[in-house]
Design an enzyme around this catalytic site. Structure first.
Site, short mmCIF file in Angstrom:
data_model
loop_
_atom_site.label_atom_id
_atom_site.label_comp_id
_atom_site.label_asym_id
_atom_site.label_seq_id
_atom_site.Cartn_x
_atom_site.Cartn_y
_atom_site.Cartn_z
N PHE A 139 6.56 5.80 2.19
CA PHE A 139 7.31 6.88 3.02
C PHE A 139 7.90 6.10 4.02
CE2 PHE A 139 6.93 9.30 6.86
CZ PHE A 139 7.21 10.55 6.65
N TRP A 171 0.86 -1.11 0.00
CA TRP A 171 0.00 0.12 -0.02
C TRP A 171 0.87 1.16 -0.02
CZ3 TRP A 171 1.65 -2.65 4.04
CH2 TRP A 171 1.77 -2.16 5.27
N CYS A 172 0.45 2.41 -0.50
CA CYS A 172 1.19 3.36 -0.83
C CYS A 172 1.72 4.03 0.29
CB CYS A 172 0.29 4.63 -1.67
SG CYS A 172 -0.92 5.23 -0.55
N ASP A 173 1.40 3.79 1.65
CA ASP A 173 1.82 4.71 2.92
C ASP A 173 3.33 4.14 2.93
OD1 ASP A 173 -0.94 4.17 3.04
OD2 ASP A 173 -0.90 4.59 4.92
N ALA A 174 3.66 2.80 2.71
CA ALA A 174 4.81 2.13 2.60
C ALA A 174 6.04 2.76 2.01
CB ALA A 174 4.74 0.55 2.30
#
Length: 369
Positions: free
Chosen positions: A194, A189-192
Protein backbone atom coordinates in the site's frame (compact mmCIF):
# COMPACT_ATOMS: atom_id res chain seq x y z
CA UNK A 1 -53.47 52.25 -8.19
CA UNK A 2 -54.02 50.67 -11.61
CA UNK A 3 -51.31 52.93 -13.01
CA UNK A 4 -48.83 51.73 -10.36
CA UNK A 5 -49.67 48.07 -10.92
CA UNK A 6 -49.05 48.57 -14.62
CA UNK A 7 -45.38 49.12 -13.77
CA UNK A 8 -45.24 45.81 -11.80
CA UNK A 9 -45.55 47.37 -8.34
CA UNK A 10 -47.42 45.24 -5.84
CA UNK A 11 -49.59 46.25 -2.90
CA UNK A 12 -47.92 45.58 0.46
CA UNK A 13 -50.15 45.20 3.52
CA UNK A 14 -48.74 45.93 6.97
CA UNK A 15 -49.75 43.59 9.82
CA UNK A 16 -52.72 44.82 11.86
CA UNK A 17 -50.59 45.53 14.97
CA UNK A 18 -48.87 48.43 13.20
CA UNK A 19 -50.66 51.80 13.15
CA UNK A 20 -49.83 55.14 11.73
CA UNK A 21 -47.27 55.94 9.08
CA UNK A 22 -44.33 53.68 8.09
CA UNK A 23 -42.00 56.07 9.91
CA UNK A 24 -43.98 55.64 13.12
CA UNK A 25 -44.02 51.83 12.73
CA UNK A 26 -40.26 51.82 12.15
CA UNK A 27 -39.69 53.91 15.24
CA UNK A 28 -41.81 51.50 17.27
CA UNK A 29 -39.86 48.48 16.01
CA UNK A 30 -36.52 50.18 16.66
CA UNK A 31 -37.58 50.94 20.23
CA UNK A 32 -38.71 47.33 20.76
CA UNK A 33 -35.40 45.99 19.40
CA UNK A 34 -33.50 48.26 21.77
CA UNK A 35 -35.51 47.00 24.74
CA UNK A 36 -34.82 43.38 23.76
CA UNK A 37 -31.09 44.09 23.36
CA UNK A 38 -31.03 45.58 26.85
CA UNK A 39 -32.73 42.51 28.30
CA UNK A 40 -30.28 40.21 26.48
CA UNK A 41 -27.31 42.13 27.89
CA UNK A 42 -28.85 41.98 31.37
CA UNK A 43 -29.34 38.17 31.15
CA UNK A 44 -25.86 37.69 29.68
CA UNK A 45 -24.43 39.66 32.60
CA UNK A 46 -26.29 37.38 35.02
CA UNK A 47 -24.96 34.29 33.21
CA UNK A 48 -21.40 35.66 33.30
CA UNK A 49 -21.70 36.34 37.03
CA UNK A 50 -22.93 32.78 37.70
CA UNK A 51 -20.14 31.28 35.56
CA UNK A 52 -17.54 33.44 37.26
CA UNK A 53 -18.71 32.69 40.79
CA UNK A 54 -18.98 28.92 40.13
CA UNK A 55 -16.13 28.56 37.66
CA UNK A 56 -14.13 26.06 39.70
CA UNK A 57 -17.14 23.84 40.40
CA UNK A 58 -18.20 23.86 36.74
CA UNK A 59 -14.70 22.99 35.49
CA UNK A 60 -14.45 20.22 38.07
CA UNK A 61 -17.81 18.84 36.94
CA UNK A 62 -16.74 18.93 33.27
CA UNK A 63 -13.49 17.12 34.10
CA UNK A 64 -15.42 14.51 36.07
CA UNK A 65 -17.88 13.95 33.23
CA UNK A 66 -15.02 13.55 30.76
CA UNK A 67 -13.44 10.98 33.05
CA UNK A 68 -16.74 9.12 33.36
CA UNK A 69 -17.07 9.16 29.58
CA UNK A 70 -13.59 7.70 29.11
CA UNK A 71 -14.26 5.08 31.77
CA UNK A 72 -17.50 4.13 30.05
CA UNK A 73 -15.76 3.76 26.68
CA UNK A 74 -13.25 1.39 28.26
CA UNK A 75 -15.88 -0.41 30.32
CA UNK A 76 -17.88 -1.24 27.19
CA UNK A 77 -14.97 -3.43 26.07
CA UNK A 78 -14.59 -5.19 29.42
CA UNK A 79 -16.05 -8.36 30.83
CA UNK A 80 -18.22 -7.81 33.91
CA UNK A 81 -18.81 -10.06 36.89
CA UNK A 82 -21.14 -9.27 39.77
CA UNK A 83 -20.59 -10.09 43.44
CA UNK A 84 -23.51 -9.09 45.69
CA UNK A 85 -24.01 -5.40 44.92
CA UNK A 86 -20.54 -4.77 43.49
CA UNK A 87 -19.61 -5.08 39.83
CA UNK A 88 -16.08 -5.93 38.75
CA UNK A 89 -14.91 -5.05 35.25
CA UNK A 90 -12.10 -7.09 33.75
CA UNK A 91 -10.15 -6.03 30.68
CA UNK A 92 -7.07 -7.68 29.20
CA UNK A 93 -4.75 -5.98 26.73
CA UNK A 94 -1.21 -5.91 25.40
CA UNK A 95 1.29 -3.22 26.43
CA UNK A 96 4.94 -2.62 25.94
CA UNK A 97 7.01 -3.21 29.09
CA UNK A 98 7.69 0.52 29.38
CA UNK A 99 4.00 1.46 29.09
CA UNK A 100 2.99 -1.25 31.54
CA UNK A 101 5.41 0.09 34.16
CA UNK A 102 4.08 3.62 33.66
CA UNK A 103 0.46 2.46 33.83
CA UNK A 104 1.00 0.55 37.06
CA UNK A 105 2.57 3.61 38.68
CA UNK A 106 -0.41 5.76 37.68
CA UNK A 107 -3.03 3.50 39.28
CA UNK A 108 -1.14 2.54 42.44
CA UNK A 109 -3.05 5.09 44.54
CA UNK A 110 -6.47 3.92 43.34
CA UNK A 111 -7.82 1.20 45.69
CA UNK A 112 -10.53 0.25 43.18
CA UNK A 113 -8.11 -0.79 40.44
CA UNK A 114 -6.13 -4.02 40.46
CA UNK A 115 -3.42 -4.49 37.84
CA UNK A 116 -1.83 -7.86 37.09
CA UNK A 117 1.06 -7.97 34.62
CA UNK A 118 1.96 -11.27 33.00
CA UNK A 119 5.09 -11.74 30.96
CA UNK A 120 4.76 -15.43 30.20
CA UNK A 121 5.60 -15.92 26.53
CA UNK A 122 5.38 -19.70 26.81
CA UNK A 123 1.73 -19.86 27.84
CA UNK A 124 0.18 -16.95 25.96
CA UNK A 125 -3.03 -17.80 24.12
CA UNK A 126 -2.82 -15.21 21.33
CA UNK A 127 -0.26 -13.30 19.33
CA UNK A 128 0.46 -9.74 20.49
CA UNK A 129 -0.02 -6.98 17.92
CA UNK A 130 3.15 -6.02 16.08
CA UNK A 131 4.20 -2.40 16.14
CA UNK A 132 6.72 -1.27 13.56
CA UNK A 133 8.33 1.99 12.62
CA UNK A 134 8.00 2.40 8.90
CA UNK A 135 11.37 3.00 7.23
CA UNK A 136 11.99 6.23 5.36
CA UNK A 137 11.23 4.60 2.03
CA UNK A 138 7.60 4.09 2.98
CA UNK A 139 6.79 7.42 4.57
CA UNK A 140 3.87 9.23 2.88
CA UNK A 141 5.61 10.57 -0.23
CA UNK A 142 2.30 10.35 -2.09
CA UNK A 143 1.10 13.47 -0.28
CA UNK A 144 4.01 15.50 -1.67
CA UNK A 145 3.35 14.25 -5.19
CA UNK A 146 -0.32 15.26 -4.90
CA UNK A 147 0.72 18.70 -3.68
CA UNK A 148 3.07 19.07 -6.63
CA UNK A 149 0.30 18.10 -9.07
CA UNK A 150 -1.81 20.92 -7.67
CA UNK A 151 0.73 23.70 -7.08
CA UNK A 152 3.56 22.73 -9.51
CA UNK A 153 6.22 23.79 -7.03
CA UNK A 154 9.37 21.68 -7.67
CA UNK A 155 10.42 22.09 -4.04
CA UNK A 156 7.45 19.94 -3.02
CA UNK A 157 8.57 16.91 -4.99
CA UNK A 158 12.35 17.07 -5.29
CA UNK A 159 13.10 15.17 -2.02
CA UNK A 160 10.72 12.40 -3.10
CA UNK A 161 12.34 12.12 -6.54
CA UNK A 162 15.81 12.09 -5.00
CA UNK A 163 14.86 9.30 -2.59
CA UNK A 164 13.12 7.15 -5.21
CA UNK A 165 15.90 7.68 -7.75
CA UNK A 166 18.49 6.52 -5.23
CA UNK A 167 16.47 3.36 -4.52
CA UNK A 168 15.99 2.58 -8.21
CA UNK A 169 19.64 3.24 -9.06
CA UNK A 170 20.91 0.81 -6.42
CA UNK A 171 18.24 -1.85 -5.80
CA UNK A 172 18.59 -3.57 -2.45
CA UNK A 173 19.54 -7.23 -2.44
CA UNK A 174 18.23 -7.83 1.08
CA UNK A 175 16.20 -10.96 1.75
CA UNK A 176 12.44 -10.58 1.99
CA UNK A 177 12.43 -11.63 5.62
CA UNK A 178 11.73 -9.43 8.64
CA UNK A 179 14.84 -9.40 10.77
CA UNK A 180 17.21 -10.14 7.92
CA UNK A 181 20.02 -7.69 7.26
CA UNK A 182 18.62 -4.48 5.71
CA UNK A 183 15.16 -6.08 5.50
CA UNK A 184 13.43 -2.67 5.68
CA UNK A 185 14.91 -1.74 2.29
CA UNK A 186 12.58 -4.25 0.63
CA UNK A 187 8.82 -4.79 0.55
CA UNK A 188 9.16 -7.54 3.10
CA UNK A 189 5.68 -7.29 4.63
CA UNK A 190 2.29 -6.84 3.03
CA UNK A 191 1.71 -3.30 4.37
CA UNK A 192 4.42 -2.08 2.00
CA UNK A 193 2.24 -2.89 -1.01
CA UNK A 194 0.00 0.00 0.00
CA UNK A 195 2.75 2.41 0.98
CA UNK A 196 5.18 2.24 -1.93
CA UNK A 197 3.64 1.17 -5.29
CA UNK A 198 1.20 4.11 -5.67
CA UNK A 199 4.13 6.49 -5.20
CA UNK A 200 6.01 4.89 -8.09
CA UNK A 201 2.85 4.92 -10.21
CA UNK A 202 2.25 8.63 -9.59
CA UNK A 203 5.87 9.53 -10.29
CA UNK A 204 5.79 7.53 -13.52
CA UNK A 205 2.81 9.60 -14.71
CA UNK A 206 4.82 12.77 -14.14
CA UNK A 207 8.12 11.44 -15.51
CA UNK A 208 7.39 8.51 -17.88
CA UNK A 209 10.88 8.74 -19.34
CA UNK A 210 12.32 7.46 -16.04
CA UNK A 211 10.29 4.23 -16.26
CA UNK A 212 9.72 3.90 -12.51
CA UNK A 213 7.18 1.16 -13.26
CA UNK A 214 9.88 -1.31 -14.26
CA UNK A 215 11.33 -1.22 -10.73
CA UNK A 216 7.89 -1.18 -9.13
CA UNK A 217 6.63 -4.16 -11.14
CA UNK A 218 9.70 -6.21 -10.24
CA UNK A 219 9.49 -5.47 -6.52
CA UNK A 220 5.73 -5.98 -6.36
CA UNK A 221 5.95 -9.35 -8.10
CA UNK A 222 8.77 -10.50 -5.84
CA UNK A 223 6.82 -9.49 -2.72
CA UNK A 224 3.71 -11.23 -4.06
CA UNK A 225 5.63 -14.40 -4.89
CA UNK A 226 6.88 -14.30 -1.30
CA UNK A 227 3.65 -13.50 0.56
CA UNK A 228 0.59 -14.28 -1.60
CA UNK A 229 -1.23 -17.55 -0.99
CA UNK A 230 -2.71 -18.63 -4.32
CA UNK A 231 -5.19 -20.99 -2.66
CA UNK A 232 -6.58 -18.60 -0.02
CA UNK A 233 -6.26 -15.57 -2.34
CA UNK A 234 -4.85 -13.60 0.60
CA UNK A 235 -1.48 -12.19 1.70
CA UNK A 236 0.54 -13.29 4.70
CA UNK A 237 1.68 -10.38 6.84
CA UNK A 238 5.28 -11.52 6.38
CA UNK A 239 7.04 -14.82 5.78
CA UNK A 240 7.25 -15.68 9.48
CA UNK A 241 3.50 -16.37 9.44
CA UNK A 242 3.50 -18.90 6.59
CA UNK A 243 4.05 -22.00 8.77
CA UNK A 244 1.80 -20.80 11.59
CA UNK A 245 -1.80 -21.86 12.11
CA UNK A 246 -4.78 -20.38 13.93
CA UNK A 247 -6.54 -22.23 16.77
CA UNK A 248 -9.01 -23.68 14.28
CA UNK A 249 -6.19 -24.98 12.10
CA UNK A 250 -6.52 -22.34 9.38
CA UNK A 251 -3.64 -20.36 7.91
CA UNK A 252 -2.83 -17.02 9.56
CA UNK A 253 -3.91 -14.04 7.47
CA UNK A 254 -4.00 -10.66 9.20
CA UNK A 255 -7.14 -8.61 8.52
CA UNK A 256 -5.58 -5.15 8.39
CA UNK A 257 -2.57 -6.39 6.43
CA UNK A 258 -4.81 -7.68 3.67
CA UNK A 259 -6.70 -4.39 3.92
CA UNK A 260 -3.49 -2.50 3.15
CA UNK A 261 -3.00 -4.53 -0.02
CA UNK A 262 -6.64 -4.52 -1.12
CA UNK A 263 -6.87 -0.73 -0.77
CA UNK A 264 -3.41 -0.16 -2.25
CA UNK A 265 -4.02 -1.97 -5.53
CA UNK A 266 -6.87 0.39 -6.57
CA UNK A 267 -4.62 3.36 -5.82
CA UNK A 268 -1.96 1.81 -8.04
CA UNK A 269 -4.37 0.89 -10.85
CA UNK A 270 -5.53 4.50 -11.02
CA UNK A 271 -1.99 5.54 -11.96
CA UNK A 272 -1.49 2.90 -14.68
CA UNK A 273 -2.62 3.10 -18.30
CA UNK A 274 -4.92 0.17 -19.03
CA UNK A 275 -2.68 -0.99 -21.86
CA UNK A 276 0.33 -1.24 -19.55
CA UNK A 277 1.78 -4.79 -19.72
CA UNK A 278 1.21 -5.47 -16.01
CA UNK A 279 -2.19 -3.76 -15.59
CA UNK A 280 -4.05 -7.07 -15.85
CA UNK A 281 -1.62 -8.69 -13.43
CA UNK A 282 -2.64 -6.26 -10.65
CA UNK A 283 -6.28 -6.35 -11.68
CA UNK A 284 -6.40 -10.15 -11.40
CA UNK A 285 -4.90 -10.09 -7.91
CA UNK A 286 -7.46 -7.46 -6.92
CA UNK A 287 -10.36 -9.58 -8.24
CA UNK A 288 -9.06 -12.73 -6.55
CA UNK A 289 -8.71 -10.94 -3.23
CA UNK A 290 -12.22 -9.46 -3.57
CA UNK A 291 -13.73 -12.93 -3.94
CA UNK A 292 -11.92 -14.15 -0.82
CA UNK A 293 -12.61 -11.03 1.25
CA UNK A 294 -16.41 -11.11 0.87
CA UNK A 295 -16.38 -14.69 2.14
CA UNK A 296 -14.65 -13.53 5.34
CA UNK A 297 -17.25 -10.88 6.20
CA UNK A 298 -19.30 -11.73 9.29
CA UNK A 299 -23.09 -11.60 9.52
CA UNK A 300 -22.98 -8.06 10.96
CA UNK A 301 -20.89 -6.72 8.08
CA UNK A 302 -17.49 -6.55 9.82
CA UNK A 303 -14.16 -8.25 9.36
CA UNK A 304 -11.83 -9.43 12.13
CA UNK A 305 -8.13 -9.45 13.00
CA UNK A 306 -7.91 -13.00 11.67
CA UNK A 307 -9.40 -13.50 8.22
CA UNK A 308 -10.00 -17.24 8.64
CA UNK A 309 -10.48 -17.61 12.40
CA UNK A 310 -12.80 -14.79 13.51
CA UNK A 311 -13.99 -16.77 16.55
CA UNK A 312 -10.55 -16.36 18.13
CA UNK A 313 -10.79 -12.58 17.61
CA UNK A 314 -14.52 -11.87 18.12
CA UNK A 315 -14.26 -8.07 18.20
CA UNK A 316 -14.58 -6.31 14.84
CA UNK A 317 -11.35 -4.93 13.37
CA UNK A 318 -12.54 -1.68 11.84
CA UNK A 319 -9.27 -0.59 10.29
CA UNK A 320 -9.47 -3.75 8.19
CA UNK A 321 -13.18 -3.22 7.55
CA UNK A 322 -12.54 0.34 6.38
CA UNK A 323 -9.94 -0.82 3.88
CA UNK A 324 -12.19 -3.58 2.56
CA UNK A 325 -15.23 -1.33 2.19
CA UNK A 326 -13.13 1.18 0.25
CA UNK A 327 -11.64 -1.50 -2.00
CA UNK A 328 -14.98 -3.13 -2.72
CA UNK A 329 -16.73 0.19 -3.28
CA UNK A 330 -14.07 1.28 -5.74
CA UNK A 331 -14.39 -1.93 -7.75
CA UNK A 332 -18.19 -1.69 -7.84
CA UNK A 333 -18.13 1.96 -8.95
CA UNK A 334 -15.59 1.19 -11.68
CA UNK A 335 -17.71 -1.65 -13.05
CA UNK A 336 -14.95 -4.15 -12.25
CA UNK A 337 -16.81 -6.09 -9.55
CA UNK A 338 -20.06 -6.80 -11.35
CA UNK A 339 -21.56 -9.51 -9.15
CA UNK A 340 -24.24 -8.14 -6.80
CA UNK A 341 -22.55 -9.78 -3.80
CA UNK A 342 -19.78 -7.17 -3.88
CA UNK A 343 -22.13 -4.20 -3.73
CA UNK A 344 -24.09 -5.91 -0.98
CA UNK A 345 -20.90 -6.58 1.02
CA UNK A 346 -19.69 -2.98 0.61
CA UNK A 347 -23.00 -1.54 1.81
CA UNK A 348 -23.22 -3.98 4.69
CA UNK A 349 -19.66 -3.14 5.72
CA UNK A 350 -20.35 0.60 5.55
CA UNK A 351 -23.45 0.18 7.72
CA UNK A 352 -21.43 -1.76 10.28
CA UNK A 353 -18.70 0.90 10.35
CA UNK A 354 -21.25 3.66 10.93
CA UNK A 355 -22.67 1.75 13.89
CA UNK A 356 -19.31 1.97 15.68
CA UNK A 357 -18.86 5.75 15.35
CA UNK A 358 -18.92 7.44 18.78
CA UNK A 359 -20.65 10.73 19.51
CA UNK A 360 -17.30 12.54 19.31
CA UNK A 361 -16.80 11.23 15.76
CA UNK A 362 -14.17 8.65 16.67
CA UNK A 363 -14.45 5.17 15.19
CA UNK A 364 -14.42 2.32 17.69
CA UNK A 365 -12.64 -1.03 17.48
CA UNK A 366 -9.57 0.31 15.69
CA UNK A 367 -6.56 -1.37 17.37
CA UNK A 368 -3.24 0.42 17.55
CA UNK A 369 0.07 -1.04 16.49
Amino acid sequence: MLFIRHFTFERFRLPDEYEGTPEEALALLTKHIGELDAKIKEKQSEIDNVLSSKKEKILAAVAKLKQFSKNFDIRRLAAVTGADKKNFYIICFWMTARDAKKFKAEIESDPNVICLIHDDNKNRVSQPPVKLRNPKLFKPYEMYIRMYEKYHDPAMIQPTIARVDSVVAKPSKARLWLGAKNWSERWSWCDALFMAPPVYGLLNKLYPEKNYLAFMDREFKEATDSLYDADAKLYYRDRRYIPKREKNGEKVFWGRGNGWVFAGIPLLLQTLPKDHPTYDYYLNIYKEMASAIVQCQDKNGSWHASMLDPDSYPSPENSASGFFVYGLGWGVNQGILKDRKYKKAARKGWKALKSYVHEDGMLGYVPTG
